[in-house]
Scaffold this motif. Structure first.
Motif, mmCIF file in Angstrom:
data_model
loop_
_atom_site.group_PDB
_atom_site.id
_atom_site.type_symbol
_atom_site.label_atom_id
_atom_site.label_comp_id
_atom_site.label_asym_id
_atom_site.label_seq_id
_atom_site.Cartn_x
_atom_site.Cartn_y
_atom_site.Cartn_z
ATOM 1 N N GLU A 113 0.712 -1.177 0.186
ATOM 2 C CA GLU A 113 -0.015 0.210 -0.286
ATOM 3 C C GLU A 113 0.934 1.219 -0.237
ATOM 4 O OE1 GLU A 113 -3.684 2.117 2.560
ATOM 5 O OE2 GLU A 113 -3.043 0.387 2.779
ATOM 6 N N MET A 114 1.957 1.358 0.732
ATOM 7 C CA MET A 114 2.615 2.450 1.046
ATOM 8 C C MET A 114 3.283 2.549 -0.585
ATOM 9 S SD MET A 114 4.451 2.063 4.930
ATOM 10 C CE MET A 114 5.542 1.163 4.344
ATOM 11 N N SER A 115 4.168 1.609 -1.185
ATOM 12 C CA SER A 115 4.899 1.817 -2.239
ATOM 13 C C SER A 115 3.713 1.909 -3.428
ATOM 14 C CB SER A 115 5.419 0.540 -2.590
ATOM 15 O OG SER A 115 5.827 -0.161 -1.912
ATOM 16 N N SER A 116 2.642 2.063 -3.443
ATOM 17 C CA SER A 116 1.678 2.048 -4.655
ATOM 18 C C SER A 116 1.447 3.700 -4.852
ATOM 19 C CB SER A 116 0.230 1.134 -4.626
ATOM 20 O OG SER A 116 -0.101 0.930 -3.382
ATOM 21 N N LYS A 117 1.495 3.980 -3.375
ATOM 22 C CA LYS A 117 0.902 5.510 -3.432
ATOM 23 C C LYS A 117 2.118 6.469 -4.015
ATOM 24 C CE LYS A 117 -1.420 5.379 1.398
ATOM 25 N NZ LYS A 117 -0.964 6.311 2.390
ATOM 26 N N LYS A 118 1.642 7.822 -4.684
ATOM 27 C CA LYS A 118 2.563 8.843 -4.871
ATOM 28 C C LYS A 118 3.303 9.480 -3.971
ATOM 29 C CE LYS A 118 0.890 8.017 -9.313
ATOM 30 N NZ LYS A 118 1.891 8.086 -10.789
ATOM 31 N N TYR A 119 4.398 9.765 -3.790
ATOM 32 C CA TYR A 119 5.206 10.487 -3.031
ATOM 33 C C TYR A 119 3.487 11.294 -2.701
ATOM 34 C CZ TYR A 119 9.305 12.020 -0.707
ATOM 35 O OH TYR A 119 10.170 12.948 0.087
ATOM 36 N N GLU A 120 3.822 12.632 -3.498
ATOM 37 C CA GLU A 120 2.903 13.696 -2.863
ATOM 38 C C GLU A 120 1.959 13.096 -2.221
ATOM 39 O OE1 GLU A 120 3.252 13.191 -5.746
ATOM 40 O OE2 GLU A 120 4.851 14.331 -6.663
ATOM 41 N N GLU A 121 1.364 11.690 -2.158
ATOM 42 C CA GLU A 121 0.176 11.660 -1.163
ATOM 43 C C GLU A 121 0.337 11.074 0.136
ATOM 44 O OE1 GLU A 121 -1.362 9.087 -3.780
ATOM 45 O OE2 GLU A 121 -2.517 10.559 -4.928
ATOM 46 N N CYS A 122 1.685 10.746 0.180
ATOM 47 C CA CYS A 122 2.744 9.593 1.433
ATOM 48 C C CYS A 122 2.571 10.803 3.352
ATOM 49 C CB CYS A 122 3.781 9.262 1.252
ATOM 50 S SG CYS A 122 4.147 8.158 0.052
ATOM 51 N N SER A 123 2.210 9.977 3.932
ATOM 52 C CA SER A 123 2.929 10.617 5.108
ATOM 53 C C SER A 123 4.506 10.452 5.591
ATOM 54 C CB SER A 123 2.038 10.153 6.420
ATOM 55 O OG SER A 123 2.647 8.880 6.497
ATOM 56 N N GLU A 124 4.588 11.814 5.757
ATOM 57 C CA GLU A 124 6.311 11.835 6.445
ATOM 58 C C GLU A 124 6.800 10.420 6.406
ATOM 59 O OE1 GLU A 124 8.363 14.267 6.071
ATOM 60 O OE2 GLU A 124 6.043 15.211 6.347
ATOM 61 N N GLU A 125 6.597 9.318 7.392
ATOM 62 C CA GLU A 125 6.541 7.952 7.593
ATOM 63 C C GLU A 125 6.626 7.311 6.190
ATOM 64 O OE1 GLU A 125 5.544 3.834 10.145
ATOM 65 O OE2 GLU A 125 4.635 5.680 10.204
ATOM 66 N N GLU A 126 5.774 7.293 5.510
ATOM 67 C CA GLU A 126 5.919 6.568 4.114
ATOM 68 C C GLU A 126 6.867 7.311 3.468
ATOM 69 O OE1 GLU A 126 1.457 5.096 3.997
ATOM 70 O OE2 GLU A 126 1.884 7.198 3.449
ATOM 71 N N LYS A 127 7.018 8.992 3.729
ATOM 72 C CA LYS A 127 7.904 9.092 2.803
ATOM 73 C C LYS A 127 9.332 8.377 3.412
ATOM 74 C CE LYS A 127 5.703 13.541 1.451
ATOM 75 N NZ LYS A 127 5.425 14.906 1.487
ATOM 76 N N LYS A 128 9.968 8.666 4.434
ATOM 77 C CA LYS A 128 10.772 8.011 4.950
ATOM 78 C C LYS A 128 11.280 7.126 3.976
ATOM 79 C CE LYS A 128 11.946 10.737 8.587
ATOM 80 N NZ LYS A 128 11.030 10.789 10.782
#
Length: 236
Positions: A113-128
């Protein structure tokens, strides 16, 4: 790359066939002169073309061996340099620690789920997680490209990082698949290297299983022999 290796192998094969042909010709034409210690000198004096070809073949062989040895040494040095820089890179240490903790607390569905998101849509944790995955994979994409072009010695890197790279691919396969939806060229060298190492690891596992089976059989035979000896001693 494969075409270049194929052409090089064909050239070596033709060179070997030529050498065998010339040596066979020498033996056949001189088979009646073996008792004469100077028969080779006489032969080369009468057939100067053979002396020229033979000396050229010796020179080519020496040059080929020297170049091949130097290239192998260069590949090994480059691989060792990469290994040292990889270990001493603080960003690699930081990102690998973050990825390790993520893999421990997240299951495969959450990572997908984290991988399928766009970078702009990610939370701070997911961006890391994104940044760590991209940094580590980009590092190995460059290394895999160097391996595929014979710049790094593959054997040394496999011995040092084979398990780590295969585990990295297993954990980040969903991230790689998501990135390849944008471009199928993403991490193509890394995937080629992983495929080769998976085949190599499979062969090693099969070989190890065969060795373990053989050891088990020998162990059972030894146990039976010891049991028979103990039974004989008890009867006596």
């Amino acid at each position: 790359m494969l075409r270049k290796k194929y052409i090089k192998e064909r050239c070596i094969a033709c060179y070997a066939i030529s050498a065998i042909f010339i040596l066979s010709y020498l033996l056949i034409t001189s088979r009646n002169n073996f008792e004469n210690e100077l028969f080779l000198i006489d032969f080369f004096q009468k057939n100067s073309w053979a002396a020229i070809i033979l000396s050229a073949m010796v020179a080519i062989t020496a040059a080929y061996v020297t170049i091949r040895t130097n290239r192998q040494l260069a590949r090994e040095k480059n691989a060792l340099d990469f290994e040292q820089k990889y270990k001493e890179n603080p960003k690699i240490t930081e990102h690998m620690r973050l990825l390790g903790s993520t893999f421990k607390i997240k299951n495969s569905l959450e990572i997908k789920e984290m991988s399928s998101k766009k970078y702009e849509e990610c939370s701070e944790e997911e961006k890391k997680f994104w940044e760590a995955s991209a940094y580590v994979l980009n590092e190995w994409e460059r290394a895999a490209n160097a391996v595929n072009h014979d710049i790094y010695d593959e054997h040394l890197l496999y011995k040092a990082y084979g398990t780590s790279v295969l585990k990295l691919y297993m954990n980040l396969s969903e991230y790689i698949a998501a990135r390849q939806k944008d471009s199928v060229r993403y991490y193509i060298n890394f995937l080629m290297l992983v495929a080769k190492w998976q085949i190599r690891r499979g062969r090693e596992n099969r070989c190890n299983e065969a060795i373990i089976r053989k050891i088990t059989i020998e162990k059972n035979k030894l146990k039976l022999a010891l049991d028979e000896m103990s039974n004989e001693l008890e009867l006596k």
